[in-house]
Design a protein around this motif. Sequence first.
Motif, PDB file in Angstrom:
ATOM      1  N   ALA A 104     -46.592  18.131 -67.837  1.00 17.34           N
ATOM      2  CA  ALA A 104     -46.834  17.344 -69.048  1.00 17.34           C
ATOM      3  C   ALA A 104     -46.504  15.877 -68.804  1.00 17.34           C
ATOM      4  O   ALA A 104     -47.226  14.967 -69.242  1.00 17.34           O
ATOM      5  N   ARG A 115     -49.419  14.335 -66.631  1.00 16.59           N
ATOM      6  CA  ARG A 115     -50.768  14.787 -67.007  1.00 16.59           C
ATOM      7  C   ARG A 115     -51.856  13.782 -66.650  1.00 16.59           C
ATOM      8  O   ARG A 115     -52.999  14.174 -66.416  1.00 16.59           O
ATOM      9  N   GLU A 128     -54.375  16.922 -65.932  1.00 18.85           N
ATOM     10  CA  GLU A 128     -55.001  17.486 -67.123  1.00 18.85           C
ATOM     11  C   GLU A 128     -56.471  17.819 -66.880  1.00 18.85           C
ATOM     12  O   GLU A 128     -56.967  18.831 -67.385  1.00 18.85           O
ATOM     13  N   TYR A 150     -48.146  23.174 -70.983  1.00 17.33           N
ATOM     14  CA  TYR A 150     -47.147  22.111 -70.884  1.00 17.33           C
ATOM     15  C   TYR A 150     -45.775  22.577 -71.392  1.00 17.33           C
ATOM     16  O   TYR A 150     -44.747  22.058 -70.950  1.00 17.33           O
TER      17      TYR A 150
END
Length: 252
Positions: free
Chosen positions: A143, A146, A116, A136
């Motif tokens: 995702a 992340r 992320e 995502y």
Amino acid sequence: MNAVSTIQRDAASQPQAATPFFSVDDIHSYYGESYIVQGVSFDIAHGEILALLGRNGAGKSSTLRTIARLDSPMLHRGEIWLDGQPLHKLKAFEAARAGVQLVPEDRRIIQGLTVEENLTLAQVSPGMGWDLDRIYGHFPRLAERRRQEGTTLSGGEQQMLAIARALARDLKLLLLDEPYEGLAPVIVQEIETILHEIKELGITTIIVEQNAVAALKLADRAVILDTGEVAFSGTAREVLDNAELRHEYLAI
């Protein structure tokens, strides 16, 4: 009416050819004293995918790097245009701000940052692209990971992250350098699925790939390079249907 006026009137009445969304015109690039890209020209319509193919050393990656305005190789002469803007006059960071996003063969995931954080950092530059929710949605595996450090992902997951990072920026032209390199066949299929989704979204793309058949099945058009020059330019279907052409220039 004099002859000059008649010529001017007739010329004005002729339909004007549409300006291509992206074009390279007679580009010549060097690595040091090595003459790598030797007068390459092609253009791409908005939303098209072009497969840039050829044997090892043909100049494919050098052409991508020249388009992205990286310091190496150095553009000696020629012009590069994207959506009416002259990229050949820009530095690499300016080309990126103009919408050119390169996904390099080595992926360049930033060490010490999570998935992320890699994506968020990409969005710091002007003209943010896809937000995290959209990324995502298209990359559910990212995702799930992340919070994981990006460099600890598998090769296929790092490739997904590199592509997602390009989409997180303001994007007009996506450059993919060997997106299937070193990946297991099952992971290649996942990357192919993502690239087909990108195609459906109408993102203008150039793909360099040794897996020529996979690239051709994705692409609308193809350019084959041979020792830094264009040996063929046409539709992807023409290459897929021409075994002699594939054997001569792609060894398949």
